[in-house]
Scaffold this active site. Structure first.
Site, PDB file in Angstrom:
ATOM      1  N   GLU A  40       0.940  -1.097   0.125  1.00 43.06           N
ATOM      2  CA  GLU A  40      -0.177  -0.125   0.113  1.00 43.06           C
ATOM      3  C   GLU A  40       0.882   1.265  -0.002  1.00 43.06           C
ATOM      4  O   GLU A  40       1.887   1.379   0.540  1.00 43.06           O
ATOM      5  CB  GLU A  40      -0.912  -0.024   1.185  1.00 43.06           C
ATOM      6  CG  GLU A  40      -1.896   1.275   1.281  1.00 43.06           C
ATOM      7  CD  GLU A  40      -2.745   0.984   2.566  1.00 43.06           C
ATOM      8  OE1 GLU A  40      -4.023   1.585   2.629  1.00 43.06           O
ATOM      9  OE2 GLU A  40      -2.154   0.406   3.536  1.00 43.06           O
ATOM     10  N   LYS A 110     -10.056   0.959  -2.732  1.00 42.14           N
ATOM     11  CA  LYS A 110     -10.135   0.520  -1.353  1.00 42.14           C
ATOM     12  C   LYS A 110     -11.522   1.092  -0.987  1.00 42.14           C
ATOM     13  O   LYS A 110     -12.015   2.196  -0.976  1.00 42.14           O
ATOM     14  CB  LYS A 110      -9.213   1.110  -0.433  1.00 42.14           C
ATOM     15  CG  LYS A 110      -9.127   0.733   1.055  1.00 42.14           C
ATOM     16  CD  LYS A 110      -8.117   1.529   1.919  1.00 42.14           C
ATOM     17  CE  LYS A 110      -8.217   1.097   3.205  1.00 42.14           C
ATOM     18  NZ  LYS A 110      -7.125   1.815   4.299  1.00 42.14           N
ATOM     19  N   CYS A 151      -5.305  -3.582   2.562  1.00 40.64           N
ATOM     20  CA  CYS A 151      -4.995  -3.048   4.134  1.00 40.64           C
ATOM     21  C   CYS A 151      -6.439  -3.165   4.930  1.00 40.64           C
ATOM     22  O   CYS A 151      -6.565  -4.398   5.501  1.00 40.64           O
ATOM     23  CB  CYS A 151      -4.318  -1.597   4.370  1.00 40.64           C
ATOM     24  SG  CYS A 151      -3.771  -1.423   5.695  1.00 40.64           S
TER      25      CYS A 151
END
Length: 264
Positions: A40, A110, A151
């Site tokens: 990330e 995301k 994440c």
């Protein structure tokens, strides 16, 4: 299918971060990997005031990794970067995958954002500066259906079940997981996502100290559909490689048919 997870310590020097990322991709290709995954915010992890200007999905960041994929002849998952967002105040946290010919094969934004308010301890609202994505993404990587996440998504099992139902056999998790949660949660959550969805999991993390006052856990790893960690990075910048046995994946799904037996 040979894969690699690349572990970085990205800081505020974007040019240096990209040089290191390219070098690690070269090492992955030299080790025989056909698919390499970066963490990330691979190009910048530092103070928001010094962050690079957000870019579109066909900007300089994308061109850099498209060129790397083309030069090395491998599939490249370019971790994530700050994509131009829906308004002046927010970006997207976006992953791109490039095919060996340099063509962009997938884009994922995301979905889950870390917003927390604990009186007297911590106040952090990721949603103030990052807009959530809306779409789950399964991409064909070298012929293998690959589900994308970033994440904090790791804490939401329903996302990964949707990816598995959509056909994913590999799940990818680029991350900058914090040290204090990583020590207790990182491996447990990754192995759980592998077991419950009977998928390989490729998790590429940031490692070490980053400004301002944050430390990332690292421990990038590759996990098989039984939940076994088949490769794990040491606590340093580097490349970790493993071979995925897709016949073993099908055997596990046949002998423990939990995906086939689900009722919801």
């Amino acid at each position: 299918m040979r894969v690699a997870v690349c572990q970085l310590n990205s800081r505020e020097d974007r040019a240096h971060n990209l040089v290191v990322a390219r070098e690690l991709l070269g090492r992955a290709a030299a080790a025989g990997a056909t698919f390499a995954v970066l963490p990330e915010y691979v190009d910048f992890l530092g103070r928001s005031a010094e962050a690079p200007k957000p870019e579109p999905v066909d900007g300089e960041f994308a061109e850099f990794f498209a060129t790397a994929a083309r030069e090395l002849g491998i599939w490249v998952h370019a971790g994530s970067f700050h994509e131009t967002g829906p308004d002046a105040d927010r970006t997207y946290n976006t992953s791109l995958i490039f095919a060996p010919d340099g063509e962009r094969a997938a884009t994922y934004r995301k979905i889950h954002l870390y917003d927390v308010e604990i009186a007297g301890r911590v106040s952090y609202q990721e949603s103030r500066t990052v807009a959530p994505g809306e779409n789950t993404v399964v991409a064909e990587v070298d012929g293998v259906p690959t589900g994308l996440s970033i994440c904090y998504d790791l804490r939401f099992p329903e996302l990964y079940r949707r990816l598995a139902i959509a056909g994913a056999k590999v799940l990818v998790v680029p991350a900058a997981f914090m040290l204090h949660t990583g020590r207790d949660h990182w491996e447990v959550l990754l192995r759980a996502r592998a077991i419950e969805n009977q998928c390989y999991v490729l998790a590429a993390g940031q490692i070490g100290d980053h400004d301002p006052d944050r430390t990332c856990f690292g421990r990038s790893m590759i996990i098989d559909p039984w939940g076994t960690v088949i490769a794990q990075a040491p606590d340093t910048v580097g490349v970790t490689v493993a071979d995925l046995d897709l016949d073993r994946l099908e055997k596990i799904r046949t002998e423990v048919p939990s995906l086939a037996n689900r009722r919801l």
